[in-house]
Scaffold this motif. Sequence first.
Motif, short mmCIF file in Angstrom:
data_model
loop_
_atom_site.label_atom_id
_atom_site.label_comp_id
_atom_site.label_asym_id
_atom_site.label_seq_id
_atom_site.Cartn_x
_atom_site.Cartn_y
_atom_site.Cartn_z
N LYS A 1 -51.84 33.40 -6.14
CA LYS A 1 -52.98 32.60 -6.17
C LYS A 1 -52.50 31.25 -6.56
O LYS A 1 -53.16 30.15 -6.31
N SER A 2 -52.02 31.17 -7.56
CA SER A 2 -51.24 30.09 -8.29
C SER A 2 -49.81 30.33 -8.81
O SER A 2 -49.62 31.49 -9.19
N VAL A 3 -49.32 29.24 -9.12
CA VAL A 3 -47.98 29.33 -9.93
C VAL A 3 -47.92 28.80 -11.17
O VAL A 3 -48.38 27.52 -11.41
N PRO A 4 -47.53 29.45 -12.27
CA PRO A 4 -47.73 28.85 -13.58
C PRO A 4 -46.79 27.87 -13.94
O PRO A 4 -45.69 27.84 -13.24
N ALA A 5 -46.89 26.81 -14.71
CA ALA A 5 -46.04 26.01 -15.05
C ALA A 5 -44.70 26.37 -15.63
O ALA A 5 -44.62 27.47 -16.14
N PRO A 6 -43.64 25.59 -15.34
CA PRO A 6 -42.36 25.96 -15.87
C PRO A 6 -42.26 26.22 -17.58
O PRO A 6 -43.26 25.39 -18.26
N VAL A 7 -41.77 27.08 -17.86
CA VAL A 7 -41.79 27.44 -19.55
C VAL A 7 -40.59 26.71 -20.08
O VAL A 7 -39.65 26.53 -19.28
N GLN A 8 -40.65 26.49 -21.25
CA GLN A 8 -39.69 25.62 -21.96
C GLN A 8 -38.67 26.73 -22.21
O GLN A 8 -38.93 27.85 -23.34
N HIS A 9 -37.46 26.56 -22.19
CA HIS A 9 -36.26 27.67 -22.48
C HIS A 9 -35.51 27.08 -23.56
O HIS A 9 -35.12 25.73 -23.64
N ASN A 10 -35.13 27.84 -24.48
CA ASN A 10 -34.34 27.56 -25.62
C ASN A 10 -32.91 26.99 -25.17
O ASN A 10 -32.44 27.80 -24.45
N PRO A 11 -32.26 26.16 -25.84
CA PRO A 11 -30.84 26.01 -25.43
C PRO A 11 -30.21 27.40 -25.58
O PRO A 11 -30.43 28.05 -26.54
N ALA A 12 -29.10 27.45 -24.84
CA ALA A 12 -28.15 28.81 -25.05
C ALA A 12 -27.49 28.45 -26.48
O ALA A 12 -27.14 27.39 -26.79
#
Length: 186
Positions: free
Chosen positions: A169-180
């Motif tokens: 129905k909708s796509v969530p916004a990207p989440v912030q990923h922690n740096p590796a």
Amino acid sequence: MNINEAISGRRSIREYTTQAVDEQLIQRLINAAIQAPSAVNQQPWTFTVIRDQGVLDRISRGAKAHMLATMPAGTQSEHFHSVLNDADFQIFYQAPVLILISGSSQGQWMVEDCALAAENLMLAAYAEGLGSCWIGFAQRFLDTPEGKSLLGLPAEWLPVAPIILGHPKSVPAPVQHNPAQIRWIG
């Protein structure tokens, strides 16, 4: 779509339209899943496709009860208790399809092999315009005699990856990923 677009664009989708997912498309996704590597080429996976909402509702009720009865106290248990006690909450978000990836042979790396197949399936679903989500709430229940009975799974199979699929129905916004966190040696 290239693989990097699929990896960075795929999201866990928890809102679906009621539009059915074509059987041939489901078959293509399973074909993508079985391209995953497996230890010693064992290919221990099996796929159970559930499209019956009544069955999904029964699994949801059973899984919620099982989680509430067995969930250890912890940092998110209060939130989970609230969600799982909600009679209107269906753990599969009314998605039109659940594909359960189970291990059919007890190899040492069977769980990892099935997880690799699940990731292939979810990336292929995204590339086909579908949403997906691994439903952790279902895992433990589906490994009980009651859960296996609901799906007619053999006792020796281990349910590993319950993946829902559908048209988002909708796509969530990207989440912030922690740096590796990388440690270089040498």
